[in-house]
Design an enzyme around this catalytic site. Structure first.
Site, mmCIF file in Angstrom:
data_model
loop_
_atom_site.group_PDB
_atom_site.id
_atom_site.type_symbol
_atom_site.label_atom_id
_atom_site.label_comp_id
_atom_site.label_asym_id
_atom_site.label_seq_id
_atom_site.Cartn_x
_atom_site.Cartn_y
_atom_site.Cartn_z
ATOM 1 N N ASP A 80 -51.396 1.527 28.182
ATOM 2 C CA ASP A 80 -50.777 0.626 27.213
ATOM 3 C C ASP A 80 -49.317 1.050 27.091
ATOM 4 O O ASP A 80 -49.025 2.166 26.672
ATOM 5 C CB ASP A 80 -51.518 0.770 25.882
ATOM 6 C CG ASP A 80 -50.903 -0.008 24.743
ATOM 7 O OD1 ASP A 80 -49.780 -0.543 24.874
ATOM 8 O OD2 ASP A 80 -51.551 -0.078 23.679
ATOM 9 N N ASN B 10 -39.865 -13.435 25.856
ATOM 10 C CA ASN B 10 -39.520 -14.840 26.049
ATOM 11 C C ASN B 10 -38.078 -15.027 25.581
ATOM 12 O O ASN B 10 -37.494 -14.129 24.971
ATOM 13 C CB ASN B 10 -40.504 -15.767 25.328
ATOM 14 C CG ASN B 10 -40.516 -15.549 23.829
ATOM 15 O OD1 ASN B 10 -39.476 -15.584 23.168
ATOM 16 N ND2 ASN B 10 -41.694 -15.320 23.271
ATOM 17 N N GLY C 183 -49.237 -11.276 25.032
ATOM 18 C CA GLY C 183 -49.185 -10.242 26.057
ATOM 19 C C GLY C 183 -48.385 -9.017 25.661
ATOM 20 O O GLY C 183 -48.450 -8.543 24.529
ATOM 21 N N VAL C 184 -47.623 -8.504 26.615
ATOM 22 C CA VAL C 184 -46.802 -7.300 26.404
ATOM 23 C C VAL C 184 -45.828 -7.509 25.251
ATOM 24 O O VAL C 184 -45.650 -6.642 24.407
ATOM 25 C CB VAL C 184 -46.021 -6.951 27.701
ATOM 26 C CG1 VAL C 184 -45.005 -5.854 27.459
ATOM 27 C CG2 VAL C 184 -46.970 -6.561 28.809
ATOM 28 N N ASP C 185 -45.204 -8.676 25.209
ATOM 29 C CA ASP C 185 -44.208 -8.988 24.187
ATOM 30 C C ASP C 185 -44.798 -8.835 22.787
ATOM 31 O O ASP C 185 -44.238 -8.148 21.927
ATOM 32 C CB ASP C 185 -43.690 -10.414 24.421
ATOM 33 C CG ASP C 185 -42.461 -10.768 23.602
ATOM 34 O OD1 ASP C 185 -41.785 -9.848 23.096
ATOM 35 O OD2 ASP C 185 -42.164 -11.966 23.495
ATOM 36 N N VAL D 211 -49.070 -14.849 31.783
ATOM 37 C CA VAL D 211 -49.031 -16.293 31.530
ATOM 38 C C VAL D 211 -47.934 -17.005 32.318
ATOM 39 O O VAL D 211 -47.987 -18.223 32.479
ATOM 40 C CB VAL D 211 -48.896 -16.619 30.022
ATOM 41 C CG1 VAL D 211 -50.108 -16.135 29.247
ATOM 42 C CG2 VAL D 211 -47.624 -16.063 29.438
#
Length: 171
Positions: free
Chosen positions: A8, A22, A30-32, A122
């Protein structure tokens, strides 16, 4: 100098963690989303200031903020390309994500940087192509810049870990 781990990214202790953000920098999935949740409000506040100054973060660009509660000093936010078949400069834009993130790391005296697999969720970038671009771009950058001592590719899944290791074995 370059290593791959399955973990992680919010748990990695490095100078800078790279966020697959984004363009709004306001967090997402997700990661963001994980980085924003784990890092707390300080990251979001820094992102709001950046957006107020420049409007958005464009694909391939990178910006830097505090890391808040994360075990890092900074978060470098970069906007990866959405895969549209490979005919809209997606490969070049993905390489720019890695290059621009590393440039910011150098400018902020970071010796260690952790990257996720940018755009492979995504945004549907083919994982094998993304791994080739990530490893090639990072290794080329490091060959010209010795300020960064360690880059860690932090993979969330087995497939990305295998593909990045495969590319690393070629260099």
């Amino acid at each position: 100098m370059i290593q791959v781990i399955k973990n992680d990214i919010t748990k990695i202790s490095v100078d800078a963690i790279v966020n697959a953000a984004n363009s709004s920098l306001m967090g997402g999935g997700g990661v963001d989303g994980a980085i924003h949740r784990a890092g707390g409000n300080a990251i979001l506040e820094d992102c709001r200031k950046i957006i107020a100054r420049q409007g958005s973060c464009k694909t391939g660009e990178a910006v830097i903020t505090t890391a808040g509660k994360l075990p890092a000093n900074y978060v470098i936010h970069t906007v990866g390309p959405v895969w549209n078949g490979g005919n809209k400069n997606e490969k070049e834009k993905l390489a720019d994500c890695y290059k621009n993130s590393l440039k910011l790391a150098v400018e902020n005296n970071c010796k260690s940087v952790a990257f996720p697999s940018i755009s492979t969720g995504v945004y549907r970038f083919p994982k094998d192509v993304a791994a080739q671009i990530a490893v090639k771009t990072v290794s080329e950058f490091l060959s010209k810049h010795n300020e960064i001592e360690k880059v860690i590719f932090v993979c969330f899944d087995d497939e990305n870990e295998i593909l990045i290791n495969k590319e690393l074995n070629k260099i």
